[in-house]
Design a protein around this motif. Structure first.
Motif, short mmCIF file in Angstrom:
data_model
loop_
_atom_site.label_atom_id
_atom_site.label_comp_id
_atom_site.label_asym_id
_atom_site.label_seq_id
_atom_site.Cartn_x
_atom_site.Cartn_y
_atom_site.Cartn_z
N GLU A 320 0.84 -1.21 0.00
CA GLU A 320 0.00 0.00 0.00
C GLU A 320 0.87 1.25 0.00
O GLU A 320 0.58 2.24 -0.69
CB GLU A 320 -0.89 0.04 1.25
CG GLU A 320 -1.96 -1.03 1.33
CD GLU A 320 -2.73 -0.92 2.63
OE1 GLU A 320 -3.89 -0.45 2.58
OE2 GLU A 320 -2.19 -1.26 3.69
N ILE A 321 1.95 1.21 0.78
CA ILE A 321 2.85 2.36 0.87
C ILE A 321 3.59 2.55 -0.46
O ILE A 321 3.79 3.68 -0.91
CB ILE A 321 3.83 2.19 2.05
CG1 ILE A 321 3.02 2.21 3.37
CG2 ILE A 321 4.89 3.30 2.07
CD1 ILE A 321 3.81 1.82 4.59
N VAL A 322 3.96 1.45 -1.10
CA VAL A 322 4.60 1.55 -2.42
C VAL A 322 3.66 2.22 -3.42
O VAL A 322 4.06 3.10 -4.19
CB VAL A 322 5.01 0.15 -2.95
CG1 VAL A 322 5.47 0.23 -4.40
CG2 VAL A 322 6.12 -0.45 -2.09
N GLU A 323 2.39 1.82 -3.41
CA GLU A 323 1.41 2.41 -4.33
C GLU A 323 1.22 3.90 -4.06
O GLU A 323 1.12 4.71 -4.99
CB GLU A 323 0.06 1.68 -4.22
CG GLU A 323 0.04 0.31 -4.87
CD GLU A 323 0.52 0.34 -6.32
OE1 GLU A 323 -0.01 1.15 -7.10
OE2 GLU A 323 1.44 -0.43 -6.65
N LEU A 324 1.18 4.27 -2.77
CA LEU A 324 1.06 5.68 -2.42
C LEU A 324 2.29 6.46 -2.92
O LEU A 324 2.15 7.55 -3.48
CB LEU A 324 0.93 5.83 -0.90
CG LEU A 324 0.95 7.26 -0.34
CD1 LEU A 324 -0.16 8.11 -0.95
CD2 LEU A 324 0.83 7.23 1.19
N ALA A 325 3.47 5.89 -2.73
CA ALA A 325 4.70 6.54 -3.19
C ALA A 325 4.67 6.76 -4.70
O ALA A 325 5.06 7.83 -5.19
CB ALA A 325 5.92 5.69 -2.80
N LYS A 326 4.17 5.77 -5.44
CA LYS A 326 4.08 5.89 -6.90
C LYS A 326 3.13 7.01 -7.31
O LYS A 326 3.40 7.76 -8.26
CB LYS A 326 3.62 4.57 -7.52
CG LYS A 326 4.70 3.49 -7.54
CD LYS A 326 4.15 2.19 -8.14
CE LYS A 326 5.21 1.11 -8.16
NZ LYS A 326 4.65 -0.19 -8.61
N LYS A 327 2.02 7.12 -6.59
CA LYS A 327 1.05 8.19 -6.90
C LYS A 327 1.64 9.56 -6.63
O LYS A 327 1.43 10.51 -7.39
CB LYS A 327 -0.23 7.99 -6.07
CG LYS A 327 -1.09 6.83 -6.54
CD LYS A 327 -2.27 6.60 -5.61
CE LYS A 327 -3.08 5.37 -6.06
NZ LYS A 327 -4.13 5.03 -5.08
N ILE A 328 2.40 9.68 -5.54
CA ILE A 328 3.06 10.95 -5.23
C ILE A 328 4.09 11.28 -6.30
O ILE A 328 4.16 12.43 -6.78
CB ILE A 328 3.73 10.88 -3.83
CG1 ILE A 328 2.65 10.81 -2.74
CG2 ILE A 328 4.64 12.08 -3.60
CD1 ILE A 328 3.18 10.48 -1.36
N GLN A 329 4.88 10.29 -6.70
CA GLN A 329 5.87 10.51 -7.76
C GLN A 329 5.21 11.01 -9.04
O GLN A 329 5.68 11.96 -9.67
CB GLN A 329 6.62 9.21 -8.05
CG GLN A 329 7.68 8.83 -7.03
CD GLN A 329 8.29 7.47 -7.33
OE1 GLN A 329 7.58 6.47 -7.46
NE2 GLN A 329 9.60 7.42 -7.42
N SER A 330 4.12 10.34 -9.40
CA SER A 330 3.40 10.69 -10.63
C SER A 330 2.84 12.10 -10.56
O SER A 330 2.93 12.88 -11.53
CB SER A 330 2.28 9.66 -10.85
OG SER A 330 1.50 10.01 -11.96
N SER A 331 2.28 12.45 -9.42
CA SER A 331 1.67 13.76 -9.21
C SER A 331 2.72 14.88 -9.29
O SER A 331 2.51 15.91 -9.93
CB SER A 331 0.98 13.75 -7.84
OG SER A 331 0.64 15.03 -7.43
#
Length: 347
Positions: A320-331
């Motif tokens: 879940e934390i990996v997915e959140l990190a990816k969303k932040i990176q993308s944003s």
């Protein structure tokens, strides 16, 4: 029992061990095999046992720079190599050799007690001494490379101890040869620091000066700088014992002067620090100005005071934390055209 395995060394290799106590994110994944090593000979035996039984290896120190995303099917080795030894000293400086398993902050406090200077700005950084050169830890204007003399590391193939000087470590921003060319090839067993007895205090970075003023301190000592840094860190960063986290999740990116000037036209308040190779932009500012600060998603989220810190409120999963990190990176990439890189290692 290890009946299906080859003869284990005398140290205690345990089976099916929860890694919950050994990672500051507080993720509850299991290790198939687990061992604590307190000397280099035991470390060699553990590596040989893993090799003979064809197990992968995960090295853990303080567990403050890893994010567990699944159970680990191999052998987890917890580094407990301890000891603080003065190699030589004179009236101006001291060379001190420290075991890789020593707690970093405890060593900083011990150094201050003894009047050794140079690492006071690095107070309260979680983790062990062995991890400090691996990623060239730094805070408030100071990096490990400034006080580093040499380290000893065990070659995982030859099982020989090798010595690396500062040049050979190839230090960069949160980088060293052990995170790049030599990744997975060595296990750091000890680090030797060259510390001063004549303090040159570094109070220019961040809000150290203002904090010292708030504390009513005029004649500043090494101990005072440490106290100010601790006060600042405690005000901004969550205690892993209370909320699972690994400190700064992303590195501060460095972009070209040209790119920074272009962003400055769009975002006049964007901070930047001129470096030799460009301009360093605080990742926390980029994340906050992309709207992520304080956002919570069930059991995980972005810390409400420090957006650079991703947190596990309890029962959160590494994936879940990996997915959140990816969303932040993308944003952040979409808004500022800057790709944030994680400081944390995914396992």
């Amino acid at each position: 029992m290890l009946s299906s395995q080859k003869q284990a060394p005398k140290m205690k290799i345990k089976q099916h061990v929860s890694l919950f106590p050994y990672n500051t994110f507080g993720i509850n994944h299991m290790a198939s095999f687990f061992v604590e090593v307190s000397d280099v000979e035991d470390l060699k035996k553990a590596l040989l046992w893993a090799k003979e039984n064809k197990h992968e290896i995960l090295i853990i120190g303080g567990g403050s720079n890893i994010l567990l995303t699944q159970d680990f099917k191999g052998l987890v080795i917890l580094i407990k190599l301890l000891g603080v030894e003065i190699l030589k000293e004179d009236q101006d400086e001291v060379f001190v050799k420290v075991g890789a398993g020593e707690n970093w902050h405890a060593f900083v406090m011990q150094s201050i007690e003894k009047g050794w200077c140079g690492i006071e700005n690095l107070s309260l950084i979680p983790g062990t001494v062995g991890a400090s050169p691996m990623q060239n830890i730094g805070a408030y204007g100071v990096e490990i490379k400034e006080v580093f003399y040499e380290l000893e590391a065990l070659n995982r193939e030859s099982l020989e101890l090798e010595t690396f000087n500062k040049t050979e470590c190839q230090f960069g921003y949160r980088e060293s040869i052990f995170k790049n060319k030599a990744k997975g090839k060595y296990i750091i067993s000890s680090v030797t620091f060259r510390l001063s007895k004549n303090p040159t205090l570094n109070t220019e970075y961040g809000i150290i000066k203002e904090t010292l003023k708030e504390m009513g301190i005029q004649e500043v000592t090494v101990r005072d700088v440490s106290k100010a840094v601790i006060k600042i860190r405690e005000s901004k960063l969550p205690n892993p014992a209370e909320i699972g986290n690994a400190g700064s999740f992303f590195k501060n990116p460095t972009i070209s002067q040209e790119s920074f000037e272009a962003l400055k036209k769009q975002y006049s308040n964007i901070p930047g620090y001129v470096q030799k190779n460009g301009v360093k932009v605080p990742a926390a500012w980029l994340i906050e100005n992309s709207g992520w600060k304080g956002k919570r998603f069930g059991n995980i989220g972005v810390h409400q005071k420090q957006p650079l810190v991703l947190v596990n409120y309890g029962q959160g999963e590494g994936k879940e934390i990996v997915e959140l990190a990816k969303k932040i990176q993308s944003s952040v990439k979409e808004k500022f055209d800057i790709l944030l890189m994680p400081e944390v290692n995914f396992v």
